[in-house]
Design an enzyme around this catalytic site. Sequence first.
Site, PDB file in Angstrom:
ATOM      1  CG  ASP A   9      47.314  39.915 -78.834  1.00 18.48           C
ATOM      2  OD1 ASP A   9      46.817  39.182 -77.948  1.00 18.48           O
ATOM      3  OD2 ASP A   9      48.554  39.721 -79.244  1.00 18.48           O
ATOM      4  CG  HIS A  53      55.278  41.145 -72.934  1.00 12.88           C
ATOM      5  ND1 HIS A  53      55.620  39.770 -73.324  1.00 12.88           N
ATOM      6  CD2 HIS A  53      54.664  41.692 -74.016  1.00 12.88           C
ATOM      7  CE1 HIS A  53      55.005  39.557 -74.485  1.00 12.88           C
ATOM      8  NE2 HIS A  53      54.659  40.751 -74.953  1.00 12.88           N
ATOM      9  CG  HIS A  62      58.860  39.749 -76.987  1.00 13.02           C
ATOM     10  ND1 HIS A  62      58.733  39.262 -78.328  1.00 13.02           N
ATOM     11  CD2 HIS A  62      57.547  40.465 -76.847  1.00 13.02           C
ATOM     12  CE1 HIS A  62      57.525  39.468 -78.621  1.00 13.02           C
ATOM     13  NE2 HIS A  62      56.726  40.302 -77.927  1.00 13.02           N
ATOM     14  CE  LYS A 101      49.100  36.721 -77.494  1.00 12.13           C
ATOM     15  NZ  LYS A 101      50.011  37.555 -78.012  1.00 12.13           N
ATOM     16  CB  CYS A 143      49.464  38.132 -82.411  1.00 12.43           C
ATOM     17  SG  CYS A 143      50.960  38.644 -81.363  1.00 12.43           S
TER      18      CYS A 143
END
Length: 193
Positions: A9, A53, A62, A101, A143
């Site tokens: 990320d 997302h 989230h 993801k 993460c």
Amino acid sequence: MSRALLIVDVQNDFTEGGALAVTGGDAVASAVSAFLADHASDYAVIIASRDWHHAEGDNGGHFAEEPDFVDTWPVHCVAGTEGAEYDPLLATDAVTHHVQKGQGVPAYSMFEGVADDGSTVGAVLTDAGVVTADVVGIATDHCVRATALDAIAHGVRVRVFTDLVAGVGAESSEAALAELAHAGAELVESADA
């Protein structure tokens, strides 16, 4: 027996100026790029993940208007936006697999995502005969932690390069690194690898 590099990320929304900026994020992007310039050939696979997302909805709880910054977060890394793109200081030419993801659900570990070809991180590691995975990226206490724990659960030896990660909080990052060490990860600097 081969090695993998897992880059977690390193995205605009997680580096300085982003929606969920982590102090030191740009420095991690630059340092990972420098590491890759010297060591990319050491790895059978190099996997980079991105939060990706959905623009609509709360992505399974989230996103929240009043986030608690533990389980809920402000809007970030929306698919197709500048915030979801890799930090421009991160060189991605050596990356063999790009993983997205968090489509409609919370997701912290890159093992929860899929690569461009539809494969999972676990399948990529197994197919390549990976026995050691080196983990770098953002954020140490979220993460990076989740990815390293899942890599350990997958049965590979994990090394976290402590000079190539950045966390949200100092205490939570130290706790995450201690948890990873207890779970069997080796905490080393990239120069000592």
